[in-house]
Scaffold this motif. Sequence first.
Motif, PDB file in Angstrom:
ATOM      1  N   THR A 132      -4.695   9.002   7.011  1.00 50.03           N
ATOM      2  CA  THR A 132      -5.248   7.938   6.169  1.00 50.03           C
ATOM      3  C   THR A 132      -5.576   6.754   7.056  1.00 50.03           C
ATOM      4  N   ILE A 133      -6.825   6.335   7.016  1.00 48.79           N
ATOM      5  CA  ILE A 133      -7.228   5.150   7.782  1.00 48.79           C
ATOM      6  C   ILE A 133      -6.896   3.928   6.957  1.00 48.79           C
ATOM      7  N   LEU A 134      -6.062   3.070   7.495  1.00 51.28           N
ATOM      8  CA  LEU A 134      -5.689   1.842   6.803  1.00 51.28           C
ATOM      9  C   LEU A 134      -6.233   0.648   7.582  1.00 51.28           C
ATOM     10  N   LYS A 135      -7.010  -0.159   6.892  1.00 50.65           N
ATOM     11  CA  LYS A 135      -7.490  -1.399   7.509  1.00 50.65           C
ATOM     12  C   LYS A 135      -6.950  -2.563   6.695  1.00 50.65           C
ATOM     13  N   SER A 137       5.018   4.041   1.850  1.00 51.56           N
ATOM     14  CA  SER A 137       4.645   2.729   1.321  1.00 51.56           C
ATOM     15  C   SER A 137       4.939   1.652   2.349  1.00 51.56           C
ATOM     16  N   ILE A 138       4.046   0.700   2.426  1.00 52.69           N
ATOM     17  CA  ILE A 138       4.251  -0.470   3.288  1.00 52.69           C
ATOM     18  C   ILE A 138       4.179  -1.692   2.391  1.00 52.69           C
ATOM     19  N   VAL A 188       0.851  -1.199   0.000  1.00 56.11           N
ATOM     20  CA  VAL A 188       0.000   0.000   0.000  1.00 56.11           C
ATOM     21  C   VAL A 188       0.881   1.242   0.000  1.00 56.11           C
ATOM     22  N   THR A 189       0.381   2.286  -0.631  1.00 54.45           N
ATOM     23  CA  THR A 189       1.066   3.578  -0.617  1.00 54.45           C
ATOM     24  C   THR A 189       0.073   4.650  -0.212  1.00 54.45           C
ATOM     25  N   MET A 190       0.483   5.463   0.746  1.00 53.00           N
ATOM     26  CA  MET A 190      -0.336   6.583   1.217  1.00 53.00           C
ATOM     27  C   MET A 190       0.385   7.875   0.876  1.00 53.00           C
ATOM     28  N   ASN A 191      -0.374   8.865   0.486  1.00 52.40           N
ATOM     29  CA  ASN A 191       0.218  10.115   0.040  1.00 52.40           C
ATOM     30  C   ASN A 191      -0.194  11.281   0.919  1.00 52.40           C
ATOM     31  N   CYS A 192       0.659  12.276   0.972  1.00 51.82           N
ATOM     32  CA  CYS A 192       0.262  13.526   1.594  1.00 51.82           C
ATOM     33  C   CYS A 192       0.934  14.672   0.869  1.00 51.82           C
ATOM     34  N   ARG A 217       9.877  -2.631   6.411  1.00 54.92           N
ATOM     35  CA  ARG A 217       8.862  -2.710   5.354  1.00 54.92           C
ATOM     36  C   ARG A 217       8.355  -1.341   4.907  1.00 54.92           C
ATOM     37  N   LEU A 218       8.875  -0.306   5.502  1.00 51.91           N
ATOM     38  CA  LEU A 218       8.415   1.049   5.199  1.00 51.91           C
ATOM     39  C   LEU A 218       9.362   1.761   4.241  1.00 51.91           C
TER      40      LEU A 218
END
Lengths: 111, 114
Positions: free
Chosen positions: A105-108, A75-76, A19-23, A60-61
Amino acid sequence: SQWGEENLQALSIQEGEDVTMNCSYKTYTTVVQWYRQKSGKGPAQLILIRSNEREKRSGRLRATLDTSSQSSSLSITGTLATDTAVYFCATEASSGQKLVFGQGTILKVYL
Amino acid sequence: GPKVLQIPSHQIIDMGQMVTLNCDPVSNHLYFYWYKQILGQQMEFLVNFYNGKVMEKSKLFKDQFSVERPDGSYFTLKIQPTALEDSAVYFCASSSKYNNQAPLFGEGTRLSVL
């Protein structure tokens, strides 16, 4: 992605996926800090990337920073159910000054 | 590793009362912060503190709020008098002088104003 008036983003993925989260940020910053906050807990430091760095890895990050577009990503790889949390990016104009947090960002991650 | 401790974890008080939230920062840290988080929302900066003085405070840091580090150990946030809208989780953080460490946060104190 998170920042400013954007709504809180939510992602739901299966364990093992990447997964990749952006800001994106609006003001000058010397560092971008990524935090993870699990339910009922305080924000925990994940990774700090400085303005003269383009990429930083920790296990992992992987964090990236593009100062020209004022954006950062986290990214994880190989997510685990225990990665379920809210992920925040935060900027800091200089050491000791206030951290300005994004919306998060809510990650489930489900099994 | 080093930790920021916040006491108590939950406090319930009646509107109009005074409350003091306590924070035990990391021993060699010099910068201290308070943040407010309403459930499900982002962390909002209240105030930061260095060398016995407030460095910067936000609009959320109302006149009823004050901070101090009276004995060189606990960093406190006092609200007097409290209002219903003060109900939130308050996080304390501390950081060192050098720009290679992210501020370390405590687990928060949940304040419920009735």
